[in-house]
Design a protein around this motif. Structure first.
Motif, PDB file in Angstrom:
ATOM      1  N   GLU A  54     -14.280  15.306  32.320  1.00  0.00           N
ATOM      2  CA  GLU A  54     -14.968  14.611  33.408  1.00  0.00           C
ATOM      3  C   GLU A  54     -16.432  14.335  33.068  1.00  0.00           C
ATOM      4  O   GLU A  54     -17.182  13.809  33.902  1.00  0.00           O
ATOM      5  N   GLY A  55     -16.821  14.684  31.854  1.00  0.00           N
ATOM      6  CA  GLY A  55     -18.211  14.540  31.444  1.00  0.00           C
ATOM      7  C   GLY A  55     -18.496  13.231  30.743  1.00  0.00           C
ATOM      8  O   GLY A  55     -17.880  12.193  31.022  1.00  0.00           O
ATOM      9  N   SER A  56     -19.396  13.287  29.797  1.00  0.00           N
ATOM     10  CA  SER A  56     -19.851  12.086  29.094  1.00  0.00           C
ATOM     11  C   SER A  56     -18.825  11.632  28.063  1.00  0.00           C
ATOM     12  O   SER A  56     -17.871  12.342  27.740  1.00  0.00           O
ATOM     13  N   GLN A  57     -19.060  10.451  27.511  1.00  0.00           N
ATOM     14  CA  GLN A  57     -18.201   9.939  26.444  1.00  0.00           C
ATOM     15  C   GLN A  57     -18.246  10.864  25.228  1.00  0.00           C
ATOM     16  O   GLN A  57     -17.233  11.070  24.553  1.00  0.00           O
ATOM     17  N   GLU A  58     -19.433  11.423  24.970  1.00  0.00           N
ATOM     18  CA  GLU A  58     -19.572  12.349  23.842  1.00  0.00           C
ATOM     19  C   GLU A  58     -18.720  13.601  24.061  1.00  0.00           C
ATOM     20  O   GLU A  58     -18.105  14.112  23.114  1.00  0.00           O
ATOM     21  N   GLN A  59     -18.678  14.088  25.297  1.00  0.00           N
ATOM     22  CA  GLN A  59     -17.869  15.276  25.591  1.00  0.00           C
ATOM     23  C   GLN A  59     -16.380  14.970  25.480  1.00  0.00           C
ATOM     24  O   GLN A  59     -15.606  15.783  24.963  1.00  0.00           O
ATOM     25  N   ARG A  60     -15.948  13.811  25.959  1.00  0.00           N
ATOM     26  CA  ARG A  60     -14.539  13.423  25.822  1.00  0.00           C
ATOM     27  C   ARG A  60     -14.171  13.254  24.351  1.00  0.00           C
ATOM     28  O   ARG A  60     -13.077  13.646  23.924  1.00  0.00           O
ATOM     29  N   ALA A  61     -15.097  12.690  23.580  1.00  0.00           N
ATOM     30  CA  ALA A  61     -14.844  12.532  22.141  1.00  0.00           C
ATOM     31  C   ALA A  61     -14.734  13.890  21.460  1.00  0.00           C
ATOM     32  O   ALA A  61     -13.957  14.053  20.502  1.00  0.00           O
ATOM     33  N   MET A  62     -15.492  14.869  21.952  1.00  0.00           N
ATOM     34  CA  MET A  62     -15.426  16.209  21.390  1.00  0.00           C
ATOM     35  C   MET A  62     -14.052  16.828  21.619  1.00  0.00           C
ATOM     36  O   MET A  62     -13.493  17.466  20.724  1.00  0.00           O
TER      37      MET A  62
END
Length: 313
Positions: free
Chosen positions: A184-192
């Motif tokens: 539910e966070g940033s694009q960077e977090q989803r990519a992680m």
């Protein structure tokens, strides 16, 4: 061996199988066939050491967790895993008593490379998403494996699993909470998260072991099913995992790194790309990415705490 003794052993085995087939529990002081005892020792000691070594990837994240709440959660999980290991090694110790061996011998076997631990705990956990994935999917896979043995014919193991499985459910929920927060966070977090899934997927498939003994030359799964220590094969357990978690991963808008992955309606099972089983054998032979560093940490702790064992002995 004379005929009378041979018949006596055959009768004891027949009665043993009658007890198992009737759903009775075998206890530590009961007579049991040698291959039953050895299968249990290998399974339970490996399970116990995997709980202990499995705490290490998450232990690495205790000082780096992103909030105090997350830090307390992962510390509690590490503590639980170590407790599971202690409980299981006590169960294995009872089985090893006729050989005059105990927990210290098992720990030495681990450090010498004679006792293996689970393939997933040889792997790296470089990001916070890895810490979440270990709880969500690795512990999720463990729950599928361990609940299959809740009715194990060996009573002490079955009873230990009652407690362990109950706590593993909380561990899986803890991991899922981390993953959902990142999703539910940033694009960077989803990519992680996606990066972690891509790296962990082969190890997750390997978690349940090869489908057939021909892959490794081991017939352990046949013995454990024969003696009703468990009821499902490696492949059946893997299929249960795929059925449970593929929809959950996809529901988050994440993908799995396998273009061949699909559900076969005719066979009612998942088709997937087989992992590299030669790599699996290499990893569990302590040649994985983090094998040596985690064993070094365990060797150091074992040596430094020798005085505690002497004081208690």
């Amino acid at each position: 061996m004379d005929v009378a003794t041979e018949l006596s052993n055959e009768e004891r085995l027949n009665r043993f199988m009658e007890r198992i087939n009737a759903g009775e529990k075998i206890e530590a002081n009961d007579w049991m066939p040698d291959d039953y005892r050895m299968a249990l020792i290998k399974l339970i000691s490996m399970h116990g050491m995997s709980e202990i070594m499995g705490a290490l990837p998450e232990k690495e994240w205790v000082p780096k967790a992103p909030s105090l709440r997350r830090k307390l959660g992962i510390m509690a999980k590490v503590q639980d895993e170590m407790g599971h290991g202690q409980l299981l090694l006590r169960v294995a110790e009872d089985l090893m008593a006729p050989f005059g061996k105990g927990r210290e011998d098992m720990m030495n076997d681990l450090l010498n490379g004679d006792l293996k631990f689970h393939n997933v705990f040889h792997m790296e956990a470089p990001t916070w998403a890895d810490a979440g994935l270990v709880g969500w999917l690795v512990d999720g896979a463990a729950i599928i494996t361990q609940t299959n043995m809740l009715g194990a014919s060996y009573g002490p193991y079955a009873r230990a699993l009652q407690r362990i499985c109950a706590e593993e459910v909380f561990h899986a929920q803890h991991g899922e909470s981390i993953i959902l927060a990142l999703a539910e966070g940033s694009q960077e977090q989803r990519a992680m998260i996606q990066d972690a899934i891509n790296r962990w997927w082969p190890s997750l498939l390997m978690f349940f072991g090869p489908a057939s003994a021909a892959t490794t030359g081991s017939s352990k799964q046949d013995i454990t099913i024969k003696y009703k220590i468990r009821t499902k094969t490696n492949e059946q357990l893997r299929q249960d995992f795929l059925s449970k978690y593929i929809p959950r991963v996809r529901s988050l808008g994440l993908t799995l790194p396998d273009d061949t992955l699909r559900f076969d309606e005719d066979k009612q099972e998942w088709t997937y790309q087989q992992p590299d089983w030669s790599e699996f054998k290499k990893i569990i032979s302590n040649k994985g990415p983090k094998s040596e560093s985690r064993l070094h940490l365990r060797r150091t702790a074992f040596k430094e705490h020798e005085w505690v064992r002497r004081a208690l002995g």
